[in-house]
Design a protein around this motif. Structure first.
Motif, PDB file in Angstrom:
ATOM      1  N   SER A 188       6.055  -1.476   1.285  1.00 20.78           N
ATOM      2  CA  SER A 188       4.826  -1.437   2.068  1.00 20.78           C
ATOM      3  C   SER A 188       5.171  -1.345   3.549  1.00 20.78           C
ATOM      4  O   SER A 188       6.344  -1.283   3.930  1.00 20.78           O
ATOM      5  CB  SER A 188       3.973  -2.676   1.781  1.00 20.78           C
ATOM      6  OG  SER A 188       4.622  -3.841   2.280  1.00 20.78           O
ATOM      7  N   TYR A 189       4.145  -1.352   4.386  1.00 20.67           N
ATOM      8  CA  TYR A 189       4.328  -1.291   5.842  1.00 20.67           C
ATOM      9  C   TYR A 189       3.406  -2.312   6.490  1.00 20.67           C
ATOM     10  O   TYR A 189       2.336  -2.645   5.949  1.00 20.67           O
ATOM     11  CB  TYR A 189       3.978   0.109   6.371  1.00 20.67           C
ATOM     12  CG  TYR A 189       4.929   1.190   5.933  1.00 20.67           C
ATOM     13  CD1 TYR A 189       5.908   1.676   6.788  1.00 20.67           C
ATOM     14  CD2 TYR A 189       4.852   1.736   4.649  1.00 20.67           C
ATOM     15  CE1 TYR A 189       6.791   2.679   6.383  1.00 20.67           C
ATOM     16  CE2 TYR A 189       5.720   2.741   4.238  1.00 20.67           C
ATOM     17  CZ  TYR A 189       6.691   3.201   5.113  1.00 20.67           C
ATOM     18  OH  TYR A 189       7.556   4.191   4.700  1.00 20.67           O
ATOM     19  N   LYS A 190       3.821  -2.801   7.651  1.00 22.71           N
ATOM     20  CA  LYS A 190       2.955  -3.646   8.458  1.00 22.71           C
ATOM     21  C   LYS A 190       2.341  -2.763   9.555  1.00 22.71           C
ATOM     22  O   LYS A 190       3.060  -2.179  10.369  1.00 22.71           O
ATOM     23  CB  LYS A 190       3.727  -4.811   9.073  1.00 22.71           C
ATOM     24  CG  LYS A 190       4.209  -5.839   8.053  1.00 22.71           C
ATOM     25  CD  LYS A 190       3.027  -6.520   7.355  1.00 22.71           C
ATOM     26  CE  LYS A 190       3.500  -7.582   6.370  1.00 22.71           C
ATOM     27  NZ  LYS A 190       2.364  -8.171   5.607  1.00 22.71           N
ATOM     28  N   ILE A 191       1.019  -2.672   9.556  1.00 27.77           N
ATOM     29  CA  ILE A 191       0.290  -1.793  10.459  1.00 27.77           C
ATOM     30  C   ILE A 191      -0.289  -2.623  11.605  1.00 27.77           C
ATOM     31  O   ILE A 191      -0.996  -3.610  11.370  1.00 27.77           O
ATOM     32  CB  ILE A 191      -0.851  -1.064   9.725  1.00 27.77           C
ATOM     33  CG1 ILE A 191      -0.343  -0.432   8.415  1.00 27.77           C
ATOM     34  CG2 ILE A 191      -1.495  -0.033  10.633  1.00 27.77           C
ATOM     35  CD1 ILE A 191       0.680   0.645   8.588  1.00 27.77           C
ATOM     36  N   SER A 192       0.004  -2.212  12.831  1.00 24.84           N
ATOM     37  CA  SER A 192      -0.496  -2.933  14.006  1.00 24.84           C
ATOM     38  C   SER A 192      -1.037  -1.929  15.023  1.00 24.84           C
ATOM     39  O   SER A 192      -0.387  -0.931  15.333  1.00 24.84           O
ATOM     40  CB  SER A 192       0.609  -3.766  14.656  1.00 24.84           C
ATOM     41  OG  SER A 192       1.098  -4.750  13.757  1.00 24.84           O
ATOM     42  N   ASP A 271      -3.588  -6.238  12.688  1.00 19.43           N
ATOM     43  CA  ASP A 271      -2.645  -7.233  13.208  1.00 19.43           C
ATOM     44  C   ASP A 271      -1.551  -7.505  12.183  1.00 19.43           C
ATOM     45  O   ASP A 271      -1.510  -8.558  11.553  1.00 19.43           O
ATOM     46  CB  ASP A 271      -3.392  -8.530  13.557  1.00 19.43           C
ATOM     47  CG  ASP A 271      -4.481  -8.298  14.593  1.00 19.43           C
ATOM     48  OD1 ASP A 271      -4.148  -7.731  15.644  1.00 19.43           O
ATOM     49  OD2 ASP A 271      -5.641  -8.659  14.339  1.00 19.43           O
ATOM     50  N   GLY A 272      -0.693  -6.508  11.987  1.00 21.60           N
ATOM     51  CA  GLY A 272       0.326  -6.642  10.953  1.00 21.60           C
ATOM     52  C   GLY A 272      -0.271  -6.542   9.562  1.00 21.60           C
ATOM     53  O   GLY A 272       0.192  -7.207   8.624  1.00 21.60           O
ATOM     54  N   ALA A 273      -1.294  -5.709   9.412  1.00 22.96           N
ATOM     55  CA  ALA A 273      -1.947  -5.536   8.112  1.00 22.96           C
ATOM     56  C   ALA A 273      -1.026  -4.789   7.151  1.00 22.96           C
ATOM     57  O   ALA A 273      -0.227  -3.931   7.555  1.00 22.96           O
ATOM     58  CB  ALA A 273      -3.250  -4.760   8.281  1.00 22.96           C
ATOM     59  N   THR A 274      -1.130  -5.118   5.893  1.00 29.12           N
ATOM     60  CA  THR A 274      -0.312  -4.455   4.879  1.00 29.12           C
ATOM     61  C   THR A 274      -0.905  -3.094   4.537  1.00 29.12           C
ATOM     62  O   THR A 274      -2.087  -2.982   4.196  1.00 29.12           O
ATOM     63  CB  THR A 274      -0.224  -5.314   3.607  1.00 29.12           C
ATOM     64  OG1 THR A 274       0.388  -6.567   3.929  1.00 29.12           O
ATOM     65  CG2 THR A 274       0.596  -4.613   2.533  1.00 29.12           C
TER      66      THR A 274
END
Length: 598
Positions: A188-192, A271-274
């Motif tokens: 996965s990725y952390k989306i900011s 804010d660092g959403a998956t």
């Protein structure tokens, strides 16, 4: 108070008589769309639009959406119940493959009934509209696992979808976006980052919201070549596929807007959403453009829809409002004045809107049929030709019909005089709602640049040359017909102006690109006039055929088509010469002043 009646008879005439949908029964899903089925579906869509959606249009405008301290959003009163009716009717999945819960009926039918829904309540229909765009992107670019996880619930309408492109510093130029994606060990990725102007970004009508988000993976190239697309659900999915833990995405604010108050246009904070990559790395624009192109067709439909609704109310008012006497003698001798519909200038406005709306409806449905052929035909040549036309028409349909949608909403408002400026008559809302369609999904100036800068020369100009030939052949084939020769004569003049303007670009824009930019909007509208003129010529041919076959109860309907088409050709088509003159003026005076001189 405003009223609305879905134009079912006109829709069925275009589908059955003008486009001859029955000839396409070889395409998957079309055999199920018999004339009786089309009538039943259109009738049911009209009932839903008129009885459930339209009464909430003013409610949504007055109440708007409410953001709460926890970042959640509540939609206007009655919206959720109306959405549930829409969802339960299976309207979201009308054209979606059966394997994901859809009905795989023609996309052209989905477009036809979509007009009714948008006319009735544009703000409410944006929630499932964005969902349908997200469905399209996942269908084309999602993995089998992603399709299985998200599509059934989205098609069902239990979950909705959005697209997240725009950032505070980054609108059309997506190469500037800053939202970042950090790879995680589990894939996965952390989306900011922050996205703005996100339609339907947060609301209380569905159990989950599936955001499609453009972001840049750490270390990716700068510009558009380094953009990827991610699925970022509001609630992460549990092991059983149901919504589980809340993701780190929230609505930071609702935009205060000119119109479409019933739709939650949100500032979205990641804010660092998956998130989960959809499609290949750094190819996010390819995936997002599937959604954006479908959205652009939908926005063009919004322009048509608002014009139709505003027109209907202007007609009703013009029939009732008594002011002055007819120039040719009293038409209401028992009263102290005549209804304003007898005055030529009022007729000019009403006929202009009517001619554009009916021709624009044919244009929209013809384009939607091209999408069906491009995606469903097993004939590679037919698929390619249809896809060429679809690609060429997308910026024209979006740009022209939304420009005209706003223009015609204002024109309809003018017929009300001072009452058009008063909220209780509802015309103000149509004007305010229509305005956004010229801006979102690519402002219309960008659509014009896309047409001139990309679409004309694509594949060596294959699409535009094929369309010129199609229209030219139609004119030649029907020029000896006594009735149709009137239409083909005017259409050929418009086509000549379009071809000459195209040639002018070829000769004058390569060495001086500003010439293309300076003439692009006029060219887009010139092209729109010719294509809608072509639609009117085809409408006239179908109407004449119907009259020759014995029209019965439809005789007045068909004769009115011929009159409206003649008005378009006489009064509106000559604008092609004006557009051509502007194009050929070039960019010199437009670009000569220094920036400080403005």
């Amino acid at each position: 108070m405003p009223t609305y009646k879905a134009p079912v008879a006109d829709t069925l005439f275009i589908l059955n008589d003008v486009l001859a949908l029955a000839r396409h029964n070889n395409l998957p899903g079309f055999a199920d769309a018999s004339a009786d089925m089309l009538e039943a579906i259109a009738g049911e869509a009209a009932r839903l639009a008129e009885e459930a959606l339209f009464p909430l249009n003013r409610v949504g405008d007055q109440e708007g959406c409410t953001r709460h301290d926890d970042g959640t959003v509540t939609v206007p009163k009655g919206f959720k119940e109306a959405y549930d009716l829409y969802r339960a009717g299976g309207w979201i999945g009308l054209a979606v493959p059966e394997e994901f819960g859809g009905q795989r009926l023609p996309y052209v039918l989905h477009t036809a009934v979509g007009e009714y829904m948008s006319s009735a309540n544009m703000s409410l229909m944006m929630y499932p509209g964005l969902t349908q765009g997200a469905i399209a992107a996942i269908l084309v670019h999602g993995s089998d696992e992603q399709k299985a996880a998200y599509l059934p619930k989205m098609v069902e309408g239990t979950w909705t979808g959005t697209m997240n492109l725009t950032e505070p510093h980054c609108g059309t130029d997506l190469g500037l976006l800053r939202t970042r994606a950090v790879p995680q060990a589990d894939g996965s990725y952390k989306i900011s980052g922050q996205k703005i102007f996100i339609s339907a970004g947060e609301h209380d009508m569905s159990e989950n919201i599936v955001h499609l988000v453009l972001a840049r993976i750490e270390g990716a190239p700068e510009g558009t070549k380094g953009i990827s697309l991610f699925i970022v659900p509001k609630f992460l999915l549990a092991d059983d596929g149901a919504p589980g833990a809340r993701n780190a995405v929230s609505c930071g604010a609702i935009e205060h807007k000119m119109g479409i108050h019933g739709n939650a246009t949100c500032v979205m904070n990641y804010d660092g959403a998956t998130g989960f990559l959809i499609g290949p790395e750094n190819k996010g624009l390819n995936a997002m453009f599937v959604m954006m192109n479908e959205a652009r067709l939908g926005v063009g439909l919004q322009g048509l829809s608002i014009a139709e609704a505003a027109y209907q109310n202007a007609v009703a008012y013009a029939r009732e409002r008594l002011q002055g006497r007819s120039l040719s003698g009293a038409k209401n001798p028992e009263g102290k004045a005549d209804p304003i519909i007898v005055h030529p200038d009022v007729r000019r406005a009403l006929m202009t809107i009517k001619a554009w709306a009916e021709g624009g409806r044919a244009f929209t449905l013809w384009t939607a049929l091209k999408s069906d052929i491009a995606h469903r035909s097993d004939d590679e040549t037919a698929r390619q030709a249809a896809d060429d036309t679809l690609s060429l028409m997308t910026p024209i349909l979006k740009g022209v019909l939304t420009d005209k949608g706003f223009e015609h909403a204002v024109m309809a408002q003018q017929i009300f005089g001072g009452h058009g400026y008063i909220e209780e008559h509802g015309m103000s809302q149509y004007v305010r709602d229509a305005r956004i369609a010229m801006i979102y999904e690519g402002a219309n100036g960008i659509q014009a640049l896309d047409l001139v800068g990309r679409k004309l020369g694509l594949n060596g100009g294959r699409a535009v040359m094929a369309l010129f030939k199609e229209i030219g052949d139609f004119c030649e084939e029907n020029r000896d017909d006594e009735t149709l020769s009137f239409f083909t004569r005017h259409l050929k003049k418009g086509l000549n102006d379009l071809q000459a303007s195209t040639m002018w670009f070829m000769q004058n824009a390569l060495a001086k690109p500003d010439n293309a930019g300076a003439g692009s909007t006029d060219y887009m509208h010139l092209f729109g006039l010719v294509v809608v003129g072509y639609m009117w010529a085809r409408i006239a041919k179908a109407a004449q055929a119907g009259l020759a076959a014995g029209a019965g109860e439809r005789e007045d309907f068909l004769r009115n088509k011929l009159v409206t088409g003649r008005f378009f050709m006489e009064r509106l088509m000559p604008e092609t010469a004006l557009r051509k003159a502007r194009i050929e003026a070039g960019a010199e005076t437009m670009m000569e002043l220094a920036a400080e001189a403005f």
